[in-house]
Design an enzyme around this catalytic site. Structure first.
Site, mmCIF file in Angstrom:
data_model
loop_
_atom_site.group_PDB
_atom_site.id
_atom_site.type_symbol
_atom_site.label_atom_id
_atom_site.label_comp_id
_atom_site.label_asym_id
_atom_site.label_seq_id
_atom_site.Cartn_x
_atom_site.Cartn_y
_atom_site.Cartn_z
ATOM 1 N N ARG A 47 56.935 20.879 56.804
ATOM 2 C CA ARG A 47 57.107 21.521 58.410
ATOM 3 C C ARG A 47 58.541 21.730 58.530
ATOM 4 O O ARG A 47 59.408 20.827 58.413
ATOM 5 C CB ARG A 47 56.399 20.460 59.295
ATOM 6 C CG ARG A 47 55.064 20.546 59.280
ATOM 7 C CD ARG A 47 54.510 21.929 59.851
ATOM 8 N NE ARG A 47 52.854 21.950 59.821
ATOM 9 C CZ ARG A 47 52.073 22.680 58.979
ATOM 10 N NH1 ARG A 47 53.007 23.275 57.828
ATOM 11 N NH2 ARG A 47 50.871 22.739 58.763
ATOM 12 N N GLU A 65 58.726 29.528 64.227
ATOM 13 C CA GLU A 65 58.368 30.630 63.188
ATOM 14 C C GLU A 65 57.510 31.517 64.316
ATOM 15 O O GLU A 65 56.871 31.113 65.365
ATOM 16 C CB GLU A 65 57.466 30.023 62.283
ATOM 17 C CG GLU A 65 57.887 28.962 61.493
ATOM 18 C CD GLU A 65 56.651 28.434 60.489
ATOM 19 O OE1 GLU A 65 55.890 28.700 60.402
ATOM 20 O OE2 GLU A 65 57.353 27.401 59.967
ATOM 21 N N HIS A 116 56.179 31.160 55.663
ATOM 22 C CA HIS A 116 55.162 30.224 55.676
ATOM 23 C C HIS A 116 53.985 30.619 54.769
ATOM 24 O O HIS A 116 53.003 30.753 55.081
ATOM 25 C CB HIS A 116 54.519 29.980 57.040
ATOM 26 C CG HIS A 116 53.996 28.627 57.186
ATOM 27 N ND1 HIS A 116 54.258 27.815 58.327
ATOM 28 C CD2 HIS A 116 53.044 27.905 56.476
ATOM 29 C CE1 HIS A 116 53.566 26.508 58.046
ATOM 30 N NE2 HIS A 116 52.843 26.683 57.140
HETATM 31 P P1 NAD Z 1 49.306 14.239 52.512
HETATM 32 O O1 NAD Z 1 48.940 13.794 53.833
HETATM 33 O O2 NAD Z 1 48.341 14.266 51.441
HETATM 34 O O3 NAD Z 1 50.631 13.596 52.166
HETATM 35 C C1 NAD Z 1 51.799 13.431 53.085
HETATM 36 C C2 NAD Z 1 52.322 12.152 52.528
HETATM 37 O O4 NAD Z 1 53.840 12.138 53.320
HETATM 38 C C3 NAD Z 1 51.659 10.947 52.479
HETATM 39 O O5 NAD Z 1 51.472 10.416 51.361
HETATM 40 C C4 NAD Z 1 52.650 10.006 53.509
HETATM 41 O O6 NAD Z 1 52.349 8.623 53.206
HETATM 42 C C5 NAD Z 1 54.012 10.702 53.487
HETATM 43 N N1 NAD Z 1 54.883 10.202 54.459
HETATM 44 C C6 NAD Z 1 54.393 10.185 55.711
HETATM 45 N N2 NAD Z 1 55.717 9.764 56.492
HETATM 46 C C7 NAD Z 1 56.539 9.622 55.522
HETATM 47 C C8 NAD Z 1 58.244 9.435 55.544
HETATM 48 N N3 NAD Z 1 58.601 9.182 56.650
HETATM 49 N N4 NAD Z 1 58.801 9.520 54.364
HETATM 50 C C9 NAD Z 1 58.194 9.952 53.260
HETATM 51 N N5 NAD Z 1 56.768 9.928 53.181
HETATM 52 C C10 NAD Z 1 56.211 10.025 54.265
HETATM 53 O O7 NAD Z 1 49.693 15.969 53.004
HETATM 54 P P2 NAD Z 1 49.707 17.032 52.072
HETATM 55 O O8 NAD Z 1 48.590 17.740 51.986
HETATM 56 O O9 NAD Z 1 50.738 16.758 50.809
HETATM 57 O O10 NAD Z 1 50.756 18.013 53.030
HETATM 58 C C11 NAD Z 1 52.124 17.536 53.110
HETATM 59 C C12 NAD Z 1 52.943 18.734 54.124
HETATM 60 O O11 NAD Z 1 52.786 20.018 53.668
HETATM 61 C C13 NAD Z 1 52.261 18.575 55.346
HETATM 62 O O12 NAD Z 1 53.169 18.937 56.426
HETATM 63 C C14 NAD Z 1 51.494 20.127 55.519
HETATM 64 O O13 NAD Z 1 51.397 20.363 56.839
HETATM 65 C C15 NAD Z 1 52.371 20.843 54.639
HETATM 66 N N6 NAD Z 1 51.694 22.050 54.296
HETATM 67 C C16 NAD Z 1 52.529 23.319 54.289
HETATM 68 C C17 NAD Z 1 51.783 24.211 53.541
HETATM 69 C C18 NAD Z 1 52.708 25.673 53.585
HETATM 70 O O14 NAD Z 1 51.828 26.630 53.323
HETATM 71 N N7 NAD Z 1 53.902 25.710 53.776
HETATM 72 C C19 NAD Z 1 50.626 24.250 53.227
HETATM 73 C C20 NAD Z 1 49.838 23.262 53.136
HETATM 74 C C21 NAD Z 1 50.651 21.891 53.679
#
Ligand code: NAD
Length: 316
Positions: free
Chosen positions: A233, A262, A281
């Site tokens: 994000r 964005e 994105h």
């Molecule tokens: P997820 O919830 O499976 O994993 C996120 C991880 O981050 C968790 O394991 C959590 O413990 C960890 N976390 C939380 N706070 C933290 C911190 N302060 N330091 C380190 N780790 C921390 O989520 P995901 O499905 O892996 O998605 C990750 C990110 O990708 C999200 O922000 C999601 O919105 C984004 N995303 C972007 C796109 C895109 O098209 N660019 C697509 C899908 C997801």
């Protein structure tokens, strides 16, 4: 039943929605809060991606609203407290685009290592500059993950298949948990990841703890040839500090799929630095993921509307 879709949606799930009610596909509705509020008065379900701001006002306007379907994973555009207050359920397509994001990051890592597009363009210009396009192997390099959740651990599996070492920082995942036990990620602390990563890829949600998590001091700790990749994000990376750090040579470059604002404003100075690649994105956006997400969300919205159990409920 009336189902409003306020952003683009792959058609694969629409017939499932139509089987239980009237569906209005309005891909630009998210752009007008006024029109969105009007539509909410008739909606039993609202289906959104990440651009529709579902705040308290929108939820309040949805007098008959029972469920919000999120075509994706991130929930930062939905006020979950307000959803709970108005007893509106939320379903999301967790995991459904994780492979697409992991593959995007591998593509960024390989793009940073081999200048295939630039070399091809140079040949078209009549050149044959072999030395100029000497690349780097990713084999033996270190990938540092910030966040080892659904995307992080899928990326690790792919990077390890390329012979990379993968280290990961995640304060909410124990050493005994799946990402560290089953995928080969080595648990590390935050600063170790920053210092040791040749590639540093961010996969956390945007929270008060992760806002500006990577700023000037963190860029300073990185290797001079490090490449940062953010598909999580906007706002987790401090963009001004990134630009200053790349200009000062504290790291080699960055791939940003997500930004604080964005779409990007055309006067954003990030656009003027060729070491920073910005994409709109799209990391999670593939034909396969869109079909999958559309089908999952349609099924789950129908389940909620029919009073059945949903496997994709977001805990409120
Ligand atoms: P997820 O919830 O499976 O994993 C996120 C991880 O981050 C968790 O394991 C959590 O413990 C960890 N976390 C939380 N706070 C933290 C911190 N302060 N330091 C380190 N780790 C921390 O989520 P995901 O499905 O892996 O998605 C990750 C990110 O990708 C999200 O922000 C999601 O919105 C984004 N995303 C972007 C796109 C895109 O098209 N660019 C697509 C899908 C997801």
């Amino acid at each position: 039943m009336k189902i409003i879709i306020s952003e683009m949606m792959h058609p694969s799930g629409i017939s499932r929605l139509q089987s239980i009610g009237e569906v209005e596909l309005l891909p630009d509705l998210w752009k007008s809060k006024k029109e969105l509020l009007q539509k909410m008065s008739e909606a039993n379900a609202l289906i959104v991606r990440n651009q529709t701001i579902v705040d308290e006002e929108v939820l309040k306007a949805g007098k008959n609203l029972r469920v919000i379907g999120r075509l994706g994973v991130g929930l930062d555009n939905i006020d979950l407290h307000a959803a709970k207050k108005f007893q509106v359920k939320v379903v999301s397509a967790k995991h459904a685009n994780a492979v697409s994001v992991a593959e995007y990051v591998m593509a960024a890592i390989l793009t940073a290592s081999r200048s295939i597009t630039q070399a091809g363009e140079d040949v078209i210009k009549g050149n044959w500059n072999r030395a100029l396009f000497t690349g780097h192997e990713v084999y033996g390099k270190t990938l540092g993950l910030i966040g080892t959740g659904e995307i992080g651990h899928r990326l690790a599996k792919r990077a390890i298949a390329f012979g990379m070492t993968v280290i990961g920082y995640d304060p909410y995942v124990r050493e005994e948990d799946f990402p560290f036990v089953e995928t080969g990620i080595m648990k590390a602390d935050f600063h170790e990841v920053l210092k040791q990563g040749d590639f540093i890829s961010i996969h956390t949600p945007l929270t008060k703890d992760t806002k500006s998590l990577i700023s000037w001091n963190e860029f300073h700790l990185m290797k001079k040839n490090a490449v940062v990749i953010n598909t999580s994000r906007g706002g987790i990376i401090d963009e001004a500090a990134l630009l200053k750090s790349v200009e000062a040579g504290h790291l080699s470059g960055a791939f940003l799929d997500v930004l604080e604002v964005e779409p990007i404003k055309l006067d954003n100075p990030l656009l003027n630095n060729h070491k920073i690649t910005i994409t709109p994105h799209i990391a999670g956006l593939t034909k396969e993921s869109q079909e999958r997400i559309s089908a999952i969300i349609s099924d789950e919205v129908v389940n909620v509307l029919q009073g059945k159990h949903s496997l994709s409920l977001v805990p409120l």
